[in-house]
Design a protein around this motif. Structure first.
Motif, PDB file in Angstrom:
ATOM      1  N   LEU A   1       0.847  -1.277   0.032  1.00  0.00           N
ATOM      2  CA  LEU A   1       0.196  -0.011  -0.123  1.00  0.00           C
ATOM      3  C   LEU A   1       0.920   1.188   0.068  1.00  0.00           C
ATOM      4  CD1 LEU A   1      -2.405  -0.565   2.773  1.00  0.00           C
ATOM      5  CD2 LEU A   1      -3.236  -0.499   0.177  1.00  0.00           C
ATOM      6  N   GLU A   2       0.403   2.398  -0.548  1.00  0.00           N
ATOM      7  CA  GLU A   2       1.364   3.454  -0.772  1.00  0.00           C
ATOM      8  C   GLU A   2       0.556   4.865  -0.078  1.00  0.00           C
ATOM      9  OE1 GLU A   2       2.815   6.447  -4.080  1.00  0.00           O
ATOM     10  OE2 GLU A   2       3.372   4.315  -4.352  1.00  0.00           O
ATOM     11  N   PHE A   3       1.040   5.384   0.634  1.00  0.00           N
ATOM     12  CA  PHE A   3       0.477   6.621   1.249  1.00  0.00           C
ATOM     13  C   PHE A   3       1.225   7.904   1.212  1.00  0.00           C
ATOM     14  CE2 PHE A   3      -1.602   3.067   3.830  1.00  0.00           C
ATOM     15  CZ  PHE A   3      -3.168   3.406   3.609  1.00  0.00           C
ATOM     16  N   GLN A   4       0.676   8.915   1.013  1.00  0.00           N
ATOM     17  CA  GLN A   4       1.426  10.234   1.137  1.00  0.00           C
ATOM     18  C   GLN A   4       1.536  10.273   2.569  1.00  0.00           C
ATOM     19  OE1 GLN A   4       2.913  12.283  -0.930  1.00  0.00           O
ATOM     20  NE2 GLN A   4       1.915  11.596  -2.886  1.00  0.00           N
ATOM     21  N   GLU A   5       2.948  10.916   3.022  1.00  0.00           N
ATOM     22  CA  GLU A   5       3.149  11.042   4.475  1.00  0.00           C
ATOM     23  C   GLU A   5       2.282  11.860   5.174  1.00  0.00           C
ATOM     24  OE1 GLU A   5       7.265  12.827   5.719  1.00  0.00           O
ATOM     25  OE2 GLU A   5       7.638  10.575   5.956  1.00  0.00           O
ATOM     26  N   GLY A   6       1.955  13.247   4.360  1.00  0.00           N
ATOM     27  CA  GLY A   6       1.032  14.287   5.011  1.00  0.00           C
ATOM     28  C   GLY A   6      -0.450  13.461   5.181  1.00  0.00           C
ATOM     29  N   ASN A   7      -0.853  12.706   4.499  1.00  0.00           N
ATOM     30  CA  ASN A   7      -2.336  12.050   4.482  1.00  0.00           C
ATOM     31  C   ASN A   7      -2.304  11.137   5.958  1.00  0.00           C
ATOM     32  OD1 ASN A   7      -2.985  13.293   2.382  1.00  0.00           O
ATOM     33  ND2 ASN A   7      -2.520  11.435   1.225  1.00  0.00           N
ATOM     34  N   ILE A   8      -1.306  10.595   6.513  1.00  0.00           N
ATOM     35  CA  ILE A   8      -1.352   9.823   7.744  1.00  0.00           C
ATOM     36  C   ILE A   8      -0.271  10.031   8.744  1.00  0.00           C
ATOM     37  CG2 ILE A   8      -2.360   7.775   6.500  1.00  0.00           C
ATOM     38  CD1 ILE A   8       0.194   6.400   6.754  1.00  0.00           C
ATOM     39  N   GLY A   9       0.009  11.381   8.603  1.00  0.00           N
ATOM     40  CA  GLY A   9       0.951  11.935   9.714  1.00  0.00           C
ATOM     41  C   GLY A   9       2.276  11.914   9.144  1.00  0.00           C
ATOM     42  N   GLU A  10       3.298  12.719   9.883  1.00  0.00           N
ATOM     43  CA  GLU A  10       4.638  12.742   9.520  1.00  0.00           C
ATOM     44  C   GLU A  10       5.281  12.421  10.866  1.00  0.00           C
ATOM     45  OE1 GLU A  10       5.976  16.528   7.741  1.00  0.00           O
ATOM     46  OE2 GLU A  10       4.070  16.575   6.724  1.00  0.00           O
ATOM     47  N   GLY A  11       6.208  11.220  10.765  1.00  0.00           N
ATOM     48  CA  GLY A  11       6.852  10.799  11.891  1.00  0.00           C
ATOM     49  C   GLY A  11       6.133  10.391  13.012  1.00  0.00           C
ATOM     50  N   SER A  12       5.005   9.990  12.722  1.00  0.00           N
ATOM     51  CA  SER A  12       4.051   9.437  13.774  1.00  0.00           C
ATOM     52  C   SER A  12       4.108   8.002  13.824  1.00  0.00           C
ATOM     53  CB  SER A  12       2.354   9.922  13.623  1.00  0.00           C
ATOM     54  OG  SER A  12       2.179   9.304  12.225  1.00  0.00           O
ATOM     55  N   ASP A  13       3.660   7.355  15.052  1.00  0.00           N
ATOM     56  CA  ASP A  13       4.026   5.851  15.293  1.00  0.00           C
ATOM     57  C   ASP A  13       2.671   5.442  14.434  1.00  0.00           C
ATOM     58  OD1 ASP A  13       6.184   5.911  16.841  1.00  0.00           O
ATOM     59  OD2 ASP A  13       4.835   6.174  18.502  1.00  0.00           O
ATOM     60  N   LEU A  14       2.788   4.458  13.575  1.00  0.00           N
ATOM     61  CA  LEU A  14       1.449   3.777  12.618  1.00  0.00           C
ATOM     62  C   LEU A  14       1.264   2.578  13.371  1.00  0.00           C
ATOM     63  CD1 LEU A  14       2.815   4.666   9.207  1.00  0.00           C
ATOM     64  CD2 LEU A  14       1.339   5.962  10.629  1.00  0.00           C
ATOM     65  N   ILE A  15       0.052   2.160  13.201  1.00  0.00           N
ATOM     66  CA  ILE A  15      -0.607   0.916  13.727  1.00  0.00           C
ATOM     67  C   ILE A  15      -1.386   0.212  12.581  1.00  0.00           C
ATOM     68  CG2 ILE A  15      -1.766  -0.444  15.362  1.00  0.00           C
ATOM     69  CD1 ILE A  15      -1.357   1.813  17.532  1.00  0.00           C
ATOM     70  N   ILE A  16      -0.938  -0.770  12.127  1.00  0.00           N
ATOM     71  CA  ILE A  16      -1.699  -1.648  10.962  1.00  0.00           C
ATOM     72  C   ILE A  16      -2.588  -2.568  11.656  1.00  0.00           C
ATOM     73  CG2 ILE A  16      -1.621  -2.559   8.815  1.00  0.00           C
ATOM     74  CD1 ILE A  16      -0.086   0.149   8.816  1.00  0.00           C
TER      75      ILE A  16
END
Length: 75
Positions: A21-36
């Motif tokens: 999957l590809e996301f733009q960094e600005g669409n899901i937060g920059e430098g944030s912790d991501l949970i899938i």
């Protein structure tokens, strides 16, 4: 936490045979912790440890097969 849903149809198979999957960094937060989270047959979500890579303002999430789910992130 905010979230962005995705469907298994959003995955693209890469050259190594993994699905991404590809996301733009600005669409899901920059430098944030991501949970899938993966959606199961009951409609509940379970956390998975997918591979996450960042490159040129893009975030790539890789898994062995496509699935419906969501990305959780800090706003």
């Amino acid at each position: 936490m905010a979230h962005r849903d995705f469907k298994k149809e959003d995955f693209v198979k890469d050259l190594s045979g993994e699905y991404q999957l590809e996301f733009q960094e600005g669409n899901i937060g920059e430098g944030s912790d991501l949970i899938i989270e993966r959606k199961n047959e009951n409609g509940d979500y379970e956390v998975v440890q997918a591979e996450i890579k960042r490159h040129d303002q893009l975030i790539f999430i890789s898994w062995s097969e496509p699935f419906d789910g969501r990305v959780l992130f800090d706003e």
